[in-house]
Design a protein around this motif. Structure first.
Motif, short mmCIF file in Angstrom:
data_model
loop_
_atom_site.label_atom_id
_atom_site.label_comp_id
_atom_site.label_asym_id
_atom_site.label_seq_id
_atom_site.Cartn_x
_atom_site.Cartn_y
_atom_site.Cartn_z
N GLU A 125 0.94 -1.18 0.03
CA GLU A 125 0.14 -0.03 -0.04
C GLU A 125 0.91 1.04 -0.14
N LEU A 126 2.03 1.26 0.68
CA LEU A 126 2.72 2.39 0.74
C LEU A 126 3.37 2.68 -0.64
N ILE A 127 3.86 1.57 -1.24
CA ILE A 127 4.54 1.88 -2.68
C ILE A 127 3.62 2.27 -3.49
N TYR A 128 2.15 1.65 -3.58
CA TYR A 128 1.28 2.22 -4.43
C TYR A 128 1.06 3.70 -4.48
N THR A 129 0.66 3.95 -2.90
CA THR A 129 0.48 5.30 -2.53
C THR A 129 1.42 6.26 -3.14
N CYS A 130 2.79 5.99 -2.79
CA CYS A 130 3.80 7.15 -3.47
C CYS A 130 3.55 7.14 -4.96
N ILE A 131 3.49 5.88 -5.62
CA ILE A 131 3.59 6.11 -7.34
C ILE A 131 2.36 6.69 -7.53
N SER A 132 1.23 6.63 -6.91
CA SER A 132 -0.17 7.38 -7.21
C SER A 132 0.03 8.81 -7.08
N LYS A 133 0.62 9.18 -6.03
CA LYS A 133 0.86 10.67 -5.74
C LYS A 133 1.69 11.25 -6.87
N LEU A 134 2.55 10.76 -7.11
CA LEU A 134 3.62 11.19 -8.09
C LEU A 134 2.90 11.36 -9.47
N ALA A 135 2.18 10.19 -9.71
CA ALA A 135 1.55 10.01 -11.08
C ALA A 135 0.54 11.16 -11.26
N VAL A 136 -0.30 11.46 -10.26
CA VAL A 136 -1.42 12.59 -10.10
C VAL A 136 -0.89 13.93 -10.41
N ALA B 50 7.14 1.39 -11.02
CA ALA B 50 7.92 2.38 -10.34
C ALA B 50 9.16 2.65 -11.28
N ASP B 51 9.82 1.80 -11.61
CA ASP B 51 10.92 2.03 -12.40
C ASP B 51 10.69 2.91 -13.60
N LYS B 52 9.44 2.67 -14.38
CA LYS B 52 9.18 3.30 -15.40
C LYS B 52 8.83 5.15 -15.05
N LEU B 53 8.45 4.76 -13.91
CA LEU B 53 8.35 6.66 -13.46
C LEU B 53 9.73 7.01 -12.97
N LEU B 54 10.46 6.44 -12.52
CA LEU B 54 11.72 7.03 -12.31
C LEU B 54 12.59 7.38 -13.86
N THR B 55 12.41 6.73 -14.65
CA THR B 55 13.06 6.86 -15.96
C THR B 55 12.21 8.19 -16.68
N LEU B 56 10.92 8.21 -16.38
CA LEU B 56 10.14 9.45 -16.92
C LEU B 56 10.64 10.63 -16.21
N CYS B 57 10.93 10.56 -14.99
CA CYS B 57 11.19 11.97 -14.25
C CYS B 57 12.50 12.24 -14.33
N TYR C 122 10.16 17.05 -13.00
CA TYR C 122 9.39 16.58 -12.03
C TYR C 122 10.33 16.30 -10.60
N GLN C 123 11.72 16.48 -10.72
CA GLN C 123 12.51 16.07 -9.73
C GLN C 123 12.48 17.13 -8.38
N ASP C 124 11.85 18.22 -8.79
CA ASP C 124 11.64 19.34 -7.80
C ASP C 124 10.51 19.11 -6.89
N SER C 125 9.63 18.24 -7.28
CA SER C 125 8.32 18.02 -6.46
C SER C 125 8.57 17.35 -5.28
N THR C 126 7.53 17.67 -4.19
CA THR C 126 7.72 16.72 -2.84
C THR C 126 7.09 15.52 -3.26
N GLU C 127 6.13 15.13 -4.13
CA GLU C 127 5.70 13.76 -4.52
C GLU C 127 7.01 13.06 -5.05
N TYR C 128 8.03 13.59 -5.91
CA TYR C 128 9.00 12.97 -6.17
C TYR C 128 9.89 12.47 -5.24
N ASP C 129 10.28 13.51 -4.27
CA ASP C 129 10.90 13.21 -3.19
C ASP C 129 10.42 12.14 -2.41
N LEU C 130 9.27 12.16 -2.03
CA LEU C 130 8.53 11.04 -1.06
C LEU C 130 8.83 9.56 -2.00
N PHE C 131 8.66 9.70 -3.07
CA PHE C 131 8.46 8.46 -4.17
C PHE C 131 9.84 7.85 -4.19
#
Length: 396
Positions: A172-183, A229-236, A240-249
């Motif tokens: 749930e924790l991993i999903y939530t961090c992915i979701s917040k960054l995706a949003v 999660a690895d796909k999102l890392l590549t996309l960022c 998007y690296q200056d966002s709080t959502e990225y830092d938490l992810f």
């Protein structure tokens, strides 16, 4: 919003207090509100909070002494913010205590208290100075003086403060961090996410992924989450690296996973790094985990110092930190910032505050530290008849 000091009101002929009957005035002056109005409210130093407001000519602030007084009363009676605002409008004792009986309309709104707390928090974050803590300490000293408590005898103890967060499993924790960054990414650029990741922006997707599937598929779902999660890392990588959502992810992935032979998997105890400071929920990333007295706690801890006398006791200082901050650390920090006492002072604590360094530091401040003994936990029966070497590493 500009700062304007509030000269608290004296009772006037046009004050609503004058409209009370003699019986009502007598009852009011025998209540707690009279002591608060005469002793506590005038002692609130508004000027220390002037740094929270602008120097430019603009709409004046809500009176700071009314806000601070309301926050104190709120805690005394365990009101919510909304209850405090409503009760101030309807309860004459609160108006009397806060010197607002002459106001045509009570100055607190539904956002006043939360906005003031936010200003204090932002100022502490920038300047490492807790204005509200300093104010409460000064008021506590005034109350202790009023109660004729000298402060020569003090007690100290800590308590757990639960964070208002949900307990999350690792999935749930991993999903939530992915979701917040995706949003966050989707809001910034609705074409940033590929189609196979857009389901994370759907509010109903959490239940579908976590709960509405067979438990036997959990391992496959986890693999898919880590791959996404690895796909999102590549996309960022470029944005998007200056966002709080990225830092938490990124923090979540670094604490919960490891990359082995090019594949990401969950971290285990054998990998190391599993500790109480790991993020519990991205909604409150500073909250930590602690097990105490057989219960699990997620959040913070408060350390309270109470001055004791014949007429009662009053909390004269407090500290607040993550709940993996030990009692011994709290005491050390308290003693380090304490001035050397002119008269011998006694601080009574439980055994968790003990230690040679603490006792020596207390002595340097002219403080006698009295701690109860630490009994420790009972040894399991299975260990009773075993004999070990001196290092405790080998069964003889």
């Amino acid at each position: 919003m500009s700062f304007k000091e509030n000269s608290y009101q004296q009772i006037s002929f046009t004050d609503s207090f004058s409209g009370l009957t003699a019986r009502e005035q007598k009852a009011l002056e025998k209540s707690w509100a009279k002591v608060f109005a005469d002793e506590i409210f005038p002692a609130i130093d508004e000027k220390r909070f002037s740094v929270l407001y602008s120097n430019n000519a603009s709409r004046p602030n809500t009176p700071v002494n009314v806000i601070v007084g309301a926050l104190i009363i709120k805690e005394l009676f365990d009101y919510s913010d909304d209850e405090m605002v409503e009760n101030l409008m309807l309860d004459f004792r609160l108006q009397y205590a806060l010197h607002t009986t002459s106001f045509e309309e009570q100055p607190l709104s539904d956002k006043t208290l939360s906005r003031f707390r936010r200003r204090c928090y932002d100022y502490e974050t920038l300047h490492n100075k807790d204005l509200y803590h300093d104010c409460v300490n000064d008021l506590s000293a005034s109350i202790a003086k009023l109660m004729r408590i000298s402060g020569k005898i003090r007690r100290m103890d800590s308590m757990m403060i639960e964070s208002n967060i949900r307990k999350l499993s690792r999935m749930e924790l991993i999903y939530t961090c992915i979701s917040k960054l995706a949003v966050s990414m989707n809001k910034a650029n609705d074409s940033a996410l590929p189609e196979d990741l857009k389901h994370y922006t759907d509010p109903n997707d959490f239940n579908r992924v976590i709960y509405h599937q067979r438990s036997t598929d959990a391992e496959e779902r986890l693999k898919q989450l880590l791959a996404d999660a690895d796909k999102l890392l590549t996309l960022c990588e470029s944005e998007y690296q200056d966002s709080t959502e990225y830092d938490l992810f990124v923090r979540c992935l670094s604490e919960q996973t490891v990359v082995e032979n090019g594949t990401r998997r969950l971290r285990t105890k054998e990998d190391g790094g599993m500790n109480s400071s790991m993020m519990q929920n991205p909604s409150d990333p500073e909250a930590t985990f602690r097990s105490k007295a057989g219960k699990e706690h997620r959040g913070y801890t408060a350390n309270l110092e109470e001055s004791v006398g014949k007429n009662g006791s009053v909390v004269t200082d407090y500290q607040y930190d993550q709940n993996n901050h030990s009692d011994s650390q709290f005491l050390q920090e308290h003693l380090e910032q304490m001035e050397k006492q002119e008269e011998r002072t006694v601080i009574i604590t439980d055994g968790a505050y003990s230690g040679t360094e603490n006792t020596q530091l207390a002595s340097e401040k002219n403080v006698e530290l009295i701690t109860t003994s630490l009994t420790g936990k009972f040894a399991p029966d299975i260990l009773a008849d075993f004999e070990f070497n001196e290092e405790g590493t080998k069964v003889l």
